[in-house]
Design an enzyme around this catalytic site. Structure first.
Site, short mmCIF file in Angstrom:
data_model
loop_
_atom_site.label_atom_id
_atom_site.label_comp_id
_atom_site.label_asym_id
_atom_site.label_seq_id
_atom_site.Cartn_x
_atom_site.Cartn_y
_atom_site.Cartn_z
N ARG A 170 0.80 -1.23 0.00
CA ARG A 170 0.00 0.00 0.00
C ARG A 170 0.84 1.28 0.00
O ARG A 170 0.42 2.30 0.55
CB ARG A 170 -0.97 -0.01 1.19
CG ARG A 170 -1.93 -1.16 1.18
CD ARG A 170 -2.93 -1.05 0.04
NE ARG A 170 -3.92 -0.05 0.32
CZ ARG A 170 -4.98 -0.27 1.08
NH1 ARG A 170 -5.17 -1.46 1.62
NH2 ARG A 170 -5.84 0.67 1.30
C1 LIG Z 1 -15.76 2.68 0.32
C2 LIG Z 1 -14.26 2.63 0.14
C3 LIG Z 1 -13.66 1.43 -0.19
C4 LIG Z 1 -12.26 1.36 -0.39
N1 LIG Z 1 -11.70 0.17 -0.69
C5 LIG Z 1 -10.35 0.08 -0.88
C6 LIG Z 1 -9.73 -1.19 -1.15
O1 LIG Z 1 -10.37 -2.22 -1.24
N2 LIG Z 1 -8.39 -1.20 -1.33
C7 LIG Z 1 -7.63 -0.07 -1.26
O2 LIG Z 1 -6.41 -0.17 -1.45
N3 LIG Z 1 -8.19 1.14 -0.99
C8 LIG Z 1 -9.53 1.24 -0.79
N4 LIG Z 1 -10.11 2.45 -0.50
C9 LIG Z 1 -9.28 3.67 -0.46
C10 LIG Z 1 -9.37 4.51 -1.77
O3 LIG Z 1 -10.37 4.06 -2.62
C11 LIG Z 1 -8.06 4.46 -2.53
O4 LIG Z 1 -7.03 4.99 -1.72
C12 LIG Z 1 -8.11 5.23 -3.86
O5 LIG Z 1 -6.95 4.93 -4.61
C13 LIG Z 1 -8.23 6.74 -3.70
O6 LIG Z 1 -8.47 7.30 -4.98
P1 LIG Z 1 -8.94 8.81 -5.17
O7 LIG Z 1 -8.89 9.14 -6.63
O8 LIG Z 1 -10.24 9.02 -4.51
O9 LIG Z 1 -7.76 9.57 -4.43
P2 LIG Z 1 -7.84 10.90 -3.56
O10 LIG Z 1 -8.58 10.62 -2.31
O11 LIG Z 1 -8.31 12.05 -4.37
O12 LIG Z 1 -6.28 11.10 -3.23
C14 LIG Z 1 -5.61 10.16 -2.41
C15 LIG Z 1 -4.09 10.45 -2.47
O13 LIG Z 1 -3.60 10.17 -3.78
C16 LIG Z 1 -2.92 11.32 -4.30
N5 LIG Z 1 -3.16 11.36 -5.75
C17 LIG Z 1 -4.34 11.39 -6.40
N6 LIG Z 1 -4.15 11.39 -7.72
C18 LIG Z 1 -2.81 11.40 -7.92
C19 LIG Z 1 -1.98 11.46 -9.07
N7 LIG Z 1 -2.48 11.47 -10.31
N8 LIG Z 1 -0.63 11.50 -8.90
C20 LIG Z 1 -0.08 11.47 -7.66
N9 LIG Z 1 -0.82 11.43 -6.53
C21 LIG Z 1 -2.16 11.40 -6.66
C22 LIG Z 1 -3.55 12.50 -3.60
O14 LIG Z 1 -2.71 13.64 -3.63
C23 LIG Z 1 -3.74 11.92 -2.20
O15 LIG Z 1 -2.54 11.97 -1.49
C24 LIG Z 1 -11.48 2.54 -0.27
C25 LIG Z 1 -12.10 3.76 0.07
C26 LIG Z 1 -13.47 3.81 0.29
C27 LIG Z 1 -14.10 5.13 0.66
#
Ligand SMILES: Cc1cc2nc3c(=O)[nH]c(=O)nc-3n(C[C@H](O)[C@H](O)[C@H](O)COP(=O)(O)OP(=O)(O)OC[C@H]3O[C@@H](n4cnc5c(N)ncnc54)[C@H](O)[C@@H]3O)c2cc1C
Length: 292
Positions: A170
């Site tokens: 992760r």
């Molecule tokens: C209901 C739910 C279920 C989930 N299930 C899982 C799961 O099964 N497994 C798992 O691993 N995670 C899970 N997550 C966590 C989440 O989905 C992941 O961390 C996802 O990758 C976040 O994506 P986002 O676009 O919403 O990122 P954001 O919340 O917008 O950003 C998260 C981080 O990523 C950085 N970031 C975003 N885009 C970029 C980019 N292009 N370049 C560099 N950095 C960037 C941001 O700056 C920030 O630090 C879950 C979350 C929820 C709410």
């Protein structure tokens, strides 16, 4: 600091972030931009670097806790179409960093390419999935990444091969960078069988949903070969409440922000969970949620 005239159509001041993140909490970004193409992206990122402003990339906001004081720098949103496209070349899927991970999964499966389907149901964008090395069912996204393209503050693009990204549990070494594209090396398989597999995975994933799907976050990383959900459940913390924030009662690895929730309440609840789990099991839960 003044926004120069030639960038005023691209950069706004004091953009509220709460409506853009799943938890619906937090103050504004001092500067905010939503570039529509890589050229605009480069312009705003270069301007921020020249002015010593911290820059953060916003994906779908599903893994972010923004403090009420907001973010005193530039937030760049990757939601525009130009950063969200897909292309299939043989067994390779090329995805823009702003594309939804769920769309990448469907695109791959539709093209008879296996390797991403186990990630079905994980919210968020491709860029965030790669930078955070998301995983499900014990398999992470890093195992199928061929290379990642990162926009550097001077406007140049650098390509990192899989072994240079530093994929660990992760985590990657690319935290704090701006990923603009990722290539996935997938496996050609029978599309019909793959679609069936995706459906099964989707049903299994849906059975693990919390009681509600809005204003939620998954704050902790599963410790190696253990489940944060089971640890929290076994310690008796399901449903734990701190002000207007609680853990879900059936899936306690999810945090829920109720009406009136604040970032401090979220942080206090997270602190209480970590403390109790550490005390009762000796395991120090690590944070998945990014705090701005
Ligand atoms: C209901 C739910 C279920 C989930 N299930 C899982 C799961 O099964 N497994 C798992 O691993 N995670 C899970 N997550 C966590 C989440 O989905 C992941 O961390 C996802 O990758 C976040 O994506 P986002 O676009 O919403 O990122 P954001 O919340 O917008 O950003 C998260 C981080 O990523 C950085 N970031 C975003 N885009 C970029 C980019 N292009 N370049 C560099 N950095 C960037 C941001 O700056 C920030 O630090 C879950 C979350 C929820 C709410």
């Amino acid at each position: 600091m003044m926004i120069p005239e030639h960038l005023q159509h691209l950069i706004h001041s004091d953009q509220p972030l709460a409506p853009l993140v799943w938890l619906g909490i937090g103050g504004p970004a001092h500067f905010f931009a939503e570039p529509v193409d890589i050229e605009q992206f480069t312009q705003v990122v270069t301007w921020a670097a020249e002015n010593q402003l911290s820059t953060r990339v916003l994906g779908s906001g599903s893994n972010l806790l923004v403090r009420e004081s907001g973010f005193d720098g530039l937030v760049v949103s990757l939601s525009a179409a130009a950063t969200s496209g897909f292309q299939i070349n043989g067994d390779t899927l090329v995805a823009g960093a702003g594309a939804k991970l769920s769309h990448a999964v469907v695109k791959a499966v539709g093209g008879g390419l296996g390797g991403l389907e186990h990630l079905v149901g994980i919210p968020g964008t491709v860029g965030a999935a790669v930078v955070g090395n998301v995983s499900s069912g014990g398999r992470d996204i890093g195992s199928v990444v061929r290379c990642v393209r990162v926009l550097q503050p001077d406007g140049t693009i650098r390509e990192f091969q899989q072994d240079e990204v530093g994929f660990t549990h992760r985590k990657t070494a690319l935290a704090g960078t701006t990923i603009i594209e990722a290539e996935f090396k997938l496996e050609s398989v029978d599309a019909a069988a793959l679609t069936k597999r995706l459906q099964k995975l989707w049903i299994a994933r849906n059975s693990e949903h919390p009681t509600r799907m809005e204003r939620i976050a998954m704050p902790f990383v599963d410790p190696d070969s253990l489940s944060a959900r089971e640890l929290i459940q076994n310690v008796g913390l399901a449903g734990l409440r701190e002000g207007d924030v609680s853990l879900d009662s059936s899936q306690p690895h999810y945090l829920i922000a109720h009406e009136g929730a604040t970032s401090d309440q979220c942080l206090r609840l997270i602190g209480r969970v970590r403390e109790q789990v550490l005390l009762q099991t000796g395991i120090d839960l690590q944070l998945n949620l990014q705090i701005w």
